[in-house]
Design a protein around this motif. Structure first.
Motif, PDB file in Angstrom:
ATOM      1  N   GLY A 130      13.781  -5.624  29.542  1.00 19.80           N
ATOM      2  CA  GLY A 130      12.512  -6.168  29.092  1.00 19.80           C
ATOM      3  C   GLY A 130      11.548  -5.093  28.632  1.00 19.80           C
ATOM      4  N   PRO A 131      10.279  -5.463  28.419  1.00 17.31           N
ATOM      5  CA  PRO A 131       9.337  -4.559  27.749  1.00 17.31           C
ATOM      6  C   PRO A 131       8.768  -3.432  28.613  1.00 17.31           C
ATOM      7  CG  PRO A 131       8.252  -6.624  28.262  1.00 17.31           C
ATOM      8  CD  PRO A 131       9.704  -6.792  28.646  1.00 17.31           C
ATOM      9  N   ASP A 132       8.865  -3.530  29.939  1.00 23.66           N
ATOM     10  CA  ASP A 132       8.322  -2.451  30.786  1.00 23.66           C
ATOM     11  C   ASP A 132       9.242  -1.236  30.737  1.00 23.66           C
ATOM     12  OD1 ASP A 132       6.202  -4.043  31.606  1.00 23.66           O
ATOM     13  OD2 ASP A 132       7.208  -4.715  33.427  1.00 23.66           O
ATOM     14  N   MET A 133       8.654  -0.049  30.469  1.00 23.82           N
ATOM     15  CA  MET A 133       9.480   1.149  30.360  1.00 23.82           C
ATOM     16  C   MET A 133       8.643   2.396  30.648  1.00 23.82           C
ATOM     17  SD  MET A 133      11.737   2.475  27.055  1.00 23.82           S
ATOM     18  CE  MET A 133      12.563   0.898  26.861  1.00 23.82           C
ATOM     19  N   ILE A 134       9.260   3.313  31.391  1.00 27.43           N
ATOM     20  CA  ILE A 134       8.670   4.632  31.614  1.00 27.43           C
ATOM     21  C   ILE A 134       9.676   5.655  31.110  1.00 27.43           C
ATOM     22  CG2 ILE A 134       7.932   6.318  33.344  1.00 27.43           C
ATOM     23  CD1 ILE A 134       7.054   3.942  35.105  1.00 27.43           C
ATOM     24  N   LEU A 135       9.204   6.601  30.306  1.00 34.23           N
ATOM     25  CA  LEU A 135      10.056   7.686  29.835  1.00 34.23           C
ATOM     26  C   LEU A 135       9.688   8.952  30.593  1.00 34.23           C
ATOM     27  CD1 LEU A 135      10.041   7.156  25.952  1.00 34.23           C
ATOM     28  CD2 LEU A 135      11.539   6.132  27.679  1.00 34.23           C
ATOM     29  N   THR A 181      15.428   2.592  38.341  1.00 37.68           N
ATOM     30  CA  THR A 181      14.265   1.714  38.388  1.00 37.68           C
ATOM     31  C   THR A 181      13.345   2.159  39.510  1.00 37.68           C
ATOM     32  OG1 THR A 181      15.452   0.125  39.765  1.00 37.68           O
ATOM     33  CG2 THR A 181      15.384  -0.332  37.406  1.00 37.68           C
ATOM     34  N   ALA A 182      12.062   1.963  39.283  1.00 32.68           N
ATOM     35  CA  ALA A 182      11.031   2.282  40.277  1.00 32.68           C
ATOM     36  C   ALA A 182       9.983   1.185  40.191  1.00 32.68           C
ATOM     37  CB  ALA A 182      10.404   3.643  39.987  1.00 32.68           C
ATOM     38  N   GLY A 183       9.704   0.559  41.304  1.00 34.43           N
ATOM     39  CA  GLY A 183       8.727  -0.521  41.297  1.00 34.43           C
ATOM     40  C   GLY A 183       9.101  -1.643  40.349  1.00 34.43           C
ATOM     41  N   GLY A 184      10.397  -1.858  40.160  1.00 32.64           N
ATOM     42  CA  GLY A 184      10.860  -2.915  39.269  1.00 32.64           C
ATOM     43  C   GLY A 184      10.802  -2.562  37.797  1.00 32.64           C
ATOM     44  N   ARG A 232      -3.709   9.285  22.645  1.00 33.31           N
ATOM     45  CA  ARG A 232      -3.531   7.835  22.568  1.00 33.31           C
ATOM     46  C   ARG A 232      -2.404   7.315  23.449  1.00 33.31           C
ATOM     47  NH1 ARG A 232      -2.495   6.436  16.808  1.00 33.31           N
ATOM     48  NH2 ARG A 232      -2.550   4.331  17.635  1.00 33.31           N
ATOM     49  N   LEU A 233      -1.334   8.089  23.553  1.00 28.74           N
ATOM     50  CA  LEU A 233      -0.193   7.650  24.350  1.00 28.74           C
ATOM     51  C   LEU A 233      -0.534   7.670  25.839  1.00 28.74           C
ATOM     52  CD1 LEU A 233       2.566   9.559  22.411  1.00 28.74           C
ATOM     53  CD2 LEU A 233       2.581   7.104  22.796  1.00 28.74           C
ATOM     54  N   PRO A 234       0.057   6.748  26.624  1.00 30.62           N
ATOM     55  CA  PRO A 234      -0.189   6.706  28.066  1.00 30.62           C
ATOM     56  C   PRO A 234       0.605   7.794  28.791  1.00 30.62           C
ATOM     57  CG  PRO A 234       1.270   4.904  27.424  1.00 30.62           C
ATOM     58  CD  PRO A 234       0.896   5.626  26.163  1.00 30.62           C
ATOM     59  N   LEU A 235      -0.025   8.959  28.961  1.00 30.41           N
ATOM     60  CA  LEU A 235       0.620  10.107  29.604  1.00 30.41           C
ATOM     61  C   LEU A 235       0.182  10.210  31.062  1.00 30.41           C
ATOM     62  CD1 LEU A 235       0.045  12.908  26.911  1.00 30.41           C
ATOM     63  CD2 LEU A 235       1.978  11.358  27.109  1.00 30.41           C
ATOM     64  N   PHE A 236       1.153  10.447  31.940  1.00 29.00           N
ATOM     65  CA  PHE A 236       0.879  10.632  33.363  1.00 29.00           C
ATOM     66  C   PHE A 236       1.655  11.833  33.868  1.00 29.00           C
ATOM     67  CE2 PHE A 236       0.248   6.182  32.403  1.00 29.00           C
ATOM     68  CZ  PHE A 236      -0.966   5.909  33.020  1.00 29.00           C
ATOM     69  N   ASP A 237       1.078  12.536  34.845  1.00 27.49           N
ATOM     70  CA  ASP A 237       1.755  13.707  35.406  1.00 27.49           C
ATOM     71  C   ASP A 237       2.982  13.300  36.201  1.00 27.49           C
ATOM     72  OD1 ASP A 237      -0.079  15.452  34.292  1.00 27.49           O
ATOM     73  OD2 ASP A 237      -1.322  15.523  36.092  1.00 27.49           O
ATOM     74  N   THR A 238       2.878  12.202  36.941  1.00 28.72           N
ATOM     75  CA  THR A 238       3.965  11.804  37.825  1.00 28.72           C
ATOM     76  C   THR A 238       4.310  10.333  37.661  1.00 28.72           C
ATOM     77  OG1 THR A 238       2.531  11.120  39.640  1.00 28.72           O
ATOM     78  CG2 THR A 238       3.152  13.461  39.564  1.00 28.72           C
ATOM     79  N   LEU A 239       5.488   9.983  38.123  1.00 26.05           N
ATOM     80  CA  LEU A 239       5.937   8.597  38.120  1.00 26.05           C
ATOM     81  C   LEU A 239       5.009   7.738  38.977  1.00 26.05           C
ATOM     82  CD1 LEU A 239       8.055   6.484  37.386  1.00 26.05           C
ATOM     83  CD2 LEU A 239       9.447   7.314  39.298  1.00 26.05           C
ATOM     84  N   ASP A 240       4.609   8.248  40.140  1.00 24.74           N
ATOM     85  CA  ASP A 240       3.720   7.487  41.023  1.00 24.74           C
ATOM     86  C   ASP A 240       2.402   7.148  40.339  1.00 24.74           C
ATOM     87  OD1 ASP A 240       5.568   7.425  43.053  1.00 24.74           O
ATOM     88  OD2 ASP A 240       4.703   9.104  44.162  1.00 24.74           O
TER      89      ASP A 240
END
Length: 118
Positions: free
Chosen positions: A46-51, A13-16, A102-110
């Motif tokens: 729950g619904p919050d998720m980062i892959l 988990t990161a930031g909850g 369309r997908l929420p893509l980010f380079d880093t977790l931060d």
């Protein structure tokens, strides 16, 4: 943790928010394992998720469909969803299908966490 030799899955988990770390191949041979793991994580957290896709070596269109399903499920439930560290060579299907736009893509977790709190 779930591991069958082709695919290793773990979560932190990161930031909850739960972060699913995916290492290996996402295709027909690992689809059920991947699907079951994501379902369990969603039920537990729950619904919050980062892959975190940084260690994915190959992804097929069915695996992408599964990711899209969880993205839609998460956002429908009012959750935050993001993909981080996506590597183009192993995830070309995202660009071929146009879903990379369309997908929420980010380079880093931060960056993903910052977008959630913005």
């Amino acid at each position: 943790m779930s591991n069958n030799g082709l695919l290793s899955l773990s979560s932190t988990t990161a930031g909850g928010i739960v972060v699913v770390h995916i290492d290996g191949i996402l295709d027909a041979t690992t689809r059920e394992q991947f699907s079951d793991y994501l379902d369990t994580v969603a039920e537990d957290h729950g619904p919050d998720m980062i892959l975190d896709l940084g260690k994915v070596t190959f992804m097929d269109s069915r695996a992408l469909g599964l990711i899209v399903h969880h993205w839609q499920r998460s956002t429908t439930a009012g959750g935050n969803f993001a993909l981080v560290s996506v590597q183009y060579p192993s995830s070309k299907v995202m660009w071929v299908t146009g879903l990379s736009q369309r997908l929420p893509l980010f380079d880093t977790l931060d960056e993903a966490l910052a977008a959630f709190t913005a």
